[in-house]
Design an enzyme around this catalytic site. Sequence first.
Site, mmCIF file in Angstrom:
data_model
loop_
_atom_site.group_PDB
_atom_site.id
_atom_site.type_symbol
_atom_site.label_atom_id
_atom_site.label_comp_id
_atom_site.label_asym_id
_atom_site.label_seq_id
_atom_site.Cartn_x
_atom_site.Cartn_y
_atom_site.Cartn_z
ATOM 1 N N ARG A 114 -11.592 -0.378 6.117
ATOM 2 C CA ARG A 114 -10.158 -0.430 6.427
ATOM 3 C C ARG A 114 -9.691 0.864 7.088
ATOM 4 N NH1 ARG A 114 -6.510 -0.252 1.355
ATOM 5 N NH2 ARG A 114 -6.623 1.986 1.807
ATOM 6 N N HIS A 159 0.109 -7.718 -1.046
ATOM 7 C CA HIS A 159 -1.174 -8.427 -1.029
ATOM 8 C C HIS A 159 -1.896 -8.266 -2.369
ATOM 9 C CE1 HIS A 159 -1.914 -4.391 0.681
ATOM 10 N NE2 HIS A 159 -3.129 -4.464 0.174
ATOM 11 N N ASP A 202 0.809 -1.209 0.000
ATOM 12 C CA ASP A 202 0.000 0.000 0.000
ATOM 13 C C ASP A 202 0.853 1.275 0.000
ATOM 14 O OD1 ASP A 202 -2.438 -1.327 -0.013
ATOM 15 O OD2 ASP A 202 -2.586 -1.372 2.180
#
Length: 278
Positions: free
Chosen positions: A248, A234, A98
């Site tokens: 999230r 991921h 991320d």
Amino acid sequence: MIPLDVRPISGALGAEVRGIALADVDDGSFAQINKLLLDHLVLFFPDAAGLDPAAHEAFGRRFGPLEVHQFLPKLPGHDEIVVLDSDQGAKADVWHTDVTFSPSPPIASVLQIVQCPEVGGDTMWSNQHLAYEALSAPIRELVDGLTAIHLFEHPAGSYRSEAEHPVVRVHPETGRRSLYVNRMFTRRIPQLTAEESAALLNHLFAVSESPQRVCRYRWVEGAVAVWDNRATQHYAVNDYSGRRVGRRVTVLGDTPAGDPPRWPNHQLSGMSATAVKD
């Protein structure tokens, strides 16, 4: 110390944790969770009952201050909770870490799936410590001395961010090294020629995403995942029909640390510069 039921889900990374209420975590139980996270890199809490939005934010803040994302949709009344809704295009089916395009990428995320399809919609994570350790000694020596440019440009042109980070990151809590490049955001290695950079990055991406360094999690509604964004990638598997919705929170980041670059940025000169112009 709370007796936790910890069950690894693969040989590479990931563990399910039972026996703790995330809505009521004290300092001692958080220390246990953080130690497990450093050991397993991603933790799953399949019976996370009681984690309402306020408790979700409170648990995330245990790891540090929370991000308010610039453009992803938020849960009404909770600006720190991003809503990832497949009906709104939230299908991140590319391997990534991320926000590596930021100078200080997030250190962790806490994701709760509140709606999931009956079949499919799993998420995979990969262990970037193991990816680094799988490289041969000469390649490790090379990548230890390189940096990479990470870039994101919003399709509407409203946002652009670029950052340069070490290709190999040293974890600030464990001291372990990990690969820190990803297919979604890493664009080039400035110390190399364009052709060398593309070839090396393609090899590193393949090593990072290799199945023997991956775990895969089958969601149930209400389950929570916490992952270490400093040492994992991921991938949300887009193999389902119906709707998948997650909430999230993301923990604000630090500055990735690694060895300084051992070479200057590559500059075209002489015949190579002429060849490119021709």
